[in-house]
Motif scaffolding. Sequence first.
Motif, short mmCIF file in Angstrom:
data_model
loop_
_atom_site.label_atom_id
_atom_site.label_comp_id
_atom_site.label_asym_id
_atom_site.label_seq_id
_atom_site.Cartn_x
_atom_site.Cartn_y
_atom_site.Cartn_z
N GLN A 374 0.83 -1.20 0.00
CA GLN A 374 0.00 0.00 0.00
C GLN A 374 0.87 1.25 0.00
OE1 GLN A 374 -2.76 0.12 3.23
NE2 GLN A 374 -3.70 2.06 2.60
N GLU A 378 0.94 4.05 -2.62
CA GLU A 378 0.76 5.46 -2.29
C GLU A 378 1.98 6.27 -2.69
OE1 GLU A 378 -0.01 5.43 1.85
OE2 GLU A 378 -2.08 4.69 1.67
N GLN A 381 1.85 6.84 -6.23
CA GLN A 381 0.89 7.90 -6.55
C GLN A 381 1.48 9.27 -6.24
OE1 GLN A 381 -2.60 6.81 -4.32
NE2 GLN A 381 -3.21 5.15 -5.77
N ARG A 382 2.18 9.35 -5.07
CA ARG A 382 2.80 10.62 -4.70
C ARG A 382 3.87 11.01 -5.71
NH1 ARG A 382 2.25 8.57 0.58
NH2 ARG A 382 4.39 7.78 0.52
#
Length: 429
Positions: A374, A378, A381-382
């Motif tokens: 995860q 994330e 995505q960042r």
Amino acid sequence: MSEARQAILVLGMHRSGTSALTRVLNLLGAELGSRLMPAVSGNNENGFWENQDAVDIHETLLTDLGRNWHDIREMPAGWTSSEAAARARAAIRRLISSDFAAAPLWALKDPRLCRLMPLWLDVLAEFGIGARFVFVLRSPDEVAASLQARDGWSHAMSRLLWLQHMREAEEATRGHSRCVVHFDELIEDWNTVAGRIARELDVAWPVDPASVAAQIATFIDPGARHHAYVPPLQASDELPEQMYAAYARARSDASGWDDVARLGAVYAHGAATFGPCVSELTSQARAADELRHYFEVLHTTELEQLQQARQSLAVQDGLAAVNAALGEIAAQQERRDAEARDSRAQLLQQQQGFAELVGTLQERLAALAADQAQWQQEQAQRDASIRRGLEESGKQIDVQVLGDAVDALAQQIAAHDARGFWRRWWGGR
């Protein structure tokens, strides 16, 4: 004229030297049969030279007639016509057919022959075999001394046995070729004895005596004689000594046989008179002996039973000790098994705890892996957002910079153009 097949039968009381003479005859070529009685230490170390099958026949016959080899009684009346005698004759026929069928000269020795000679004469006549007899003479006192040393018998009994054997042997062999050999002369000069036997019995030795002289010399040992006879200083009135003297005369004088027969008749007359009493005493002695033997066996049996009981108790004690030791071993083993079970339980518990710990760790690792995935998602995505932000910021920065650069360039161009104007201007002037 001598027969084609001849048999020399050696007669004499036990312990008279018949074994030594028979071995000499054997070395001179007389067959003895296929199965000989083995030597006995302390008795006849050099061998008995008796045909074992013949001895067995004789022993069986004597037993069937209620006698034994050391019985001083007369033979039972009419014994030669008994069923036991018929069986013995049949056995003798088989023995001669198996052991001596092809032997031109053979010899047989057994002191029991002195009392059983009538049976052998019947069978030898059936086979057409010429019977020859050699009497081995030894003092009754020497014989008695030897039997006392070997068997513990009294002199009186041994002297009676000597008389009985020598009397019956003489009576059975009357009318046949026979000679007398003294034990002393056999020991001192066997070669002369062998020559005299050959002459008196009309026998030709198959083996030259000179060729076996060394063997005979090693066999006949004067030093082995333990009981020498010392003759009395004067003639004795006792029947054994008179019979001995008569046989000694018969060695060189045929008339001596008449004296032997006469003395034998005297003995037979006395035996007829005292025989029933002797038979009764013998029966009583035998019954007493059997009773003594019974109690000896009973005593021995009780001793054996007692010993067995002691051994049984010892075995039981030993078994008790063994059982105690086995019990202790079993208890130790049980303790070890219990400890092992406890150790296995602890190990299983530890294994179970370890498995639970491993499961927990695996769950935590799975959770961490999920968290990491995860976080990575994330983070990605960042990172994408940052990259987009940077891209947008870069574009803005470039427009601004470009504007600033355009403005600066415009200024430079303006300035340049201004300088150029003036140069052009000044230059044009």
